[in-house]
Design a protein around this motif. Structure first.
Motif, mmCIF file in Angstrom:
data_model
loop_
_atom_site.group_PDB
_atom_site.id
_atom_site.type_symbol
_atom_site.label_atom_id
_atom_site.label_comp_id
_atom_site.label_asym_id
_atom_site.label_seq_id
_atom_site.Cartn_x
_atom_site.Cartn_y
_atom_site.Cartn_z
ATOM 1 N N CYS A 197 35.542 -61.389 -130.191
ATOM 2 C CA CYS A 197 35.322 -62.221 -128.988
ATOM 3 C C CYS A 197 36.028 -63.572 -129.036
ATOM 4 O O CYS A 197 35.939 -64.344 -128.080
ATOM 5 C CB CYS A 197 33.814 -62.414 -128.753
ATOM 6 S SG CYS A 197 33.070 -63.592 -129.884
ATOM 7 N N GLY A 198 36.699 -63.892 -130.149
ATOM 8 C CA GLY A 198 37.465 -65.143 -130.218
ATOM 9 C C GLY A 198 36.634 -66.378 -130.545
ATOM 10 O O GLY A 198 37.166 -67.483 -130.650
ATOM 11 N N SER A 199 35.335 -66.199 -130.744
ATOM 12 C CA SER A 199 34.488 -67.356 -131.055
ATOM 13 C C SER A 199 34.810 -67.887 -132.451
ATOM 14 O O SER A 199 35.260 -67.139 -133.332
ATOM 15 C CB SER A 199 33.011 -66.932 -130.984
ATOM 16 O OG SER A 199 32.199 -67.895 -131.618
ATOM 17 N N ALA A 200 34.558 -69.193 -132.662
ATOM 18 C CA ALA A 200 34.797 -69.774 -133.989
ATOM 19 C C ALA A 200 33.474 -70.114 -134.673
ATOM 20 O O ALA A 200 33.462 -70.807 -135.689
ATOM 21 C CB ALA A 200 35.666 -71.016 -133.854
ATOM 22 N N ALA A 201 32.359 -69.633 -134.089
ATOM 23 C CA ALA A 201 31.045 -69.943 -134.682
ATOM 24 C C ALA A 201 30.513 -68.714 -135.422
ATOM 25 O O ALA A 201 30.479 -67.614 -134.857
ATOM 26 C CB ALA A 201 30.068 -70.359 -133.587
ATOM 27 N N CYS B 18 29.580 -63.065 -136.472
ATOM 28 C CA CYS B 18 29.921 -63.945 -135.354
ATOM 29 C C CYS B 18 28.617 -64.380 -134.687
ATOM 30 O O CYS B 18 27.772 -63.541 -134.358
ATOM 31 C CB CYS B 18 30.805 -63.195 -134.364
ATOM 32 S SG CYS B 18 31.077 -64.139 -132.850
ATOM 33 N N LYS C 247 28.285 -65.496 -131.805
ATOM 34 C CA LYS C 247 28.267 -65.205 -130.362
ATOM 35 C C LYS C 247 28.071 -63.704 -130.094
ATOM 36 O O LYS C 247 27.167 -63.330 -129.356
ATOM 37 C CB LYS C 247 29.590 -65.688 -129.750
ATOM 38 C CG LYS C 247 29.573 -65.737 -128.247
ATOM 39 C CD LYS C 247 30.841 -66.372 -127.714
ATOM 40 C CE LYS C 247 30.961 -66.090 -126.230
ATOM 41 N NZ LYS C 247 32.362 -66.211 -125.820
ATOM 42 N N CYS C 248 28.893 -62.843 -130.717
ATOM 43 C CA CYS C 248 28.808 -61.411 -130.371
ATOM 44 C C CYS C 248 28.199 -60.556 -131.474
ATOM 45 O O CYS C 248 27.955 -59.375 -131.270
ATOM 46 C CB CYS C 248 30.183 -60.854 -129.991
ATOM 47 S SG CYS C 248 31.272 -60.617 -131.405
ATOM 48 N N VAL D 135 38.269 -67.087 -136.790
ATOM 49 C CA VAL D 135 38.183 -66.667 -135.376
ATOM 50 C C VAL D 135 37.702 -65.218 -135.323
ATOM 51 O O VAL D 135 38.274 -64.335 -135.970
ATOM 52 C CB VAL D 135 39.575 -66.763 -134.680
ATOM 53 C CG1 VAL D 135 39.466 -66.348 -133.209
ATOM 54 C CG2 VAL D 135 40.134 -68.172 -134.779
ATOM 55 N N CYS D 136 36.646 -64.961 -134.540
ATOM 56 C CA CYS D 136 36.111 -63.603 -134.449
ATOM 57 C C CYS D 136 37.125 -62.654 -133.798
ATOM 58 O O CYS D 136 37.646 -62.954 -132.716
ATOM 59 C CB CYS D 136 34.801 -63.618 -133.642
ATOM 60 S SG CYS D 136 34.145 -61.962 -133.349
#
Ligand code: AP5
Ligand code: MG
Length: 221
Positions: free
Chosen positions: A157-161, A134, A136-137, A153-154
């Protein structure tokens, strides 16, 4: 059962050190100390140490002993490490192992176990090639062996990057494996002779490796 423990995870690149360190952190509250993650953070922050380390890491070469020894010496002294830590990626040379012995002795801390994850070298490349995290996290995934619960989707943390490591190229991986077998493999004998070494089969699925490690930790006197 021993609760506050100081552990080392040994194993070649892609063996699952980071994956299992996070599992141990979640289950037992021990702090994961990954020199690779610390150096990548320093590189992202653009510090002098980080920039010099990144040039070596991207080629798959080891960062000088004195750099990582200083990072760990400062880190294990911090308050959150008082109840135990899992070293992931340190020590990686005999001088680093000797420096860790000195640090622990002067901090009046003890090493409890060194867990070595053994994995067939042919499988390491497959694991590294499919790894992503991820953006982000930093939660780690694998295209085949550890997919997010919802695709793209992570879980954490829910990030998609998502991103891949700059040293997961074919050339850098070959150098990392070479550095492991040349400089880090002798630590197996070092810790065996000191009575700390515990071997765990790292070829099993992630959850089974985690269970095996739990059994080893339950037996730590
Ligand atoms: P570092 O970040 O430590 O990298 P590494 O040792 O090459 O190890 P990896 O992080 O690649 O593998 P891992 O064992 O953590 O596996 P993971 O759990 O991700 O170091 C990077 C660089 O920093 C070094 O090359 C060096 O330049 C420098 N450096 C760092 N520390 C240093 C030191 N002490 N001295 C000098 N230089 C230093 O798993 C891999 C993949 O497989 C993941 O996708 C995961 O989901 C999957 N997976 C994990 N377990 C399993 C399983 N049981 N079954 C199937 N898939 C699995
Ligand atoms: Mg790792």
């Amino acid at each position: 059962m021993q609760t506050a423990m100081n552990l080392i995870l040994l194993g070649p690149p892609g063996a699952g050190k980071g994956t299992q360190a996070k599992e141990i952190e979640a289950r037992r509250g021990l702090v994961q100390l990954s020199t690779g993650d610390m150096l990548r953070s320093a590189a992202a922050a653009g510090t002098d140490v980080g920039r010099r380390a990144k040039a070596l890491m991207d080629k798959g070469q080891l960062v000088p002993d004195e750099v990582v020894i200083e990072i760990i010496a400062n880190r294990i002294d911090q308050a959150d490490c008082a109840t135990g830590f899992v070293l992931d990626g340190f020590p990686r040379t005999l001088p680093q192992a000797a420096a860790l012995d000195d640090m622990l002795r002067s901090a009046k801390k003890q090493l409890h176990a060194v867990i070595e994850l053994s994995v067939d070298p042919k499988r390491l490349v497959e694991r590294i090639a499919g790894r992503y995290c991820c953006a982000k996290c930093g939660a780690g995934y694998h295209e085949r062996f550890k997919r997010p619960e919802v695709a793209g989707v992570c879980d954490a943390c829910g990030s998609a990057a998502f991103s891949r490591r700059a040293d997961d190229t074919e050339e850098a991986v070959a150098n990392r494996l070479m550095a492991h077998y040349k400089s880090t493999a002798p630590l197996t004998g070092y810790y065996f002779c000191k009575g700390y070494l515990r071997a765990v089969d790292g070829m099993a699925p992630i959850a089974e490796v985690a269970k095996e490690i739990e059994k080893v930790l339950d037996d730590v006197p």
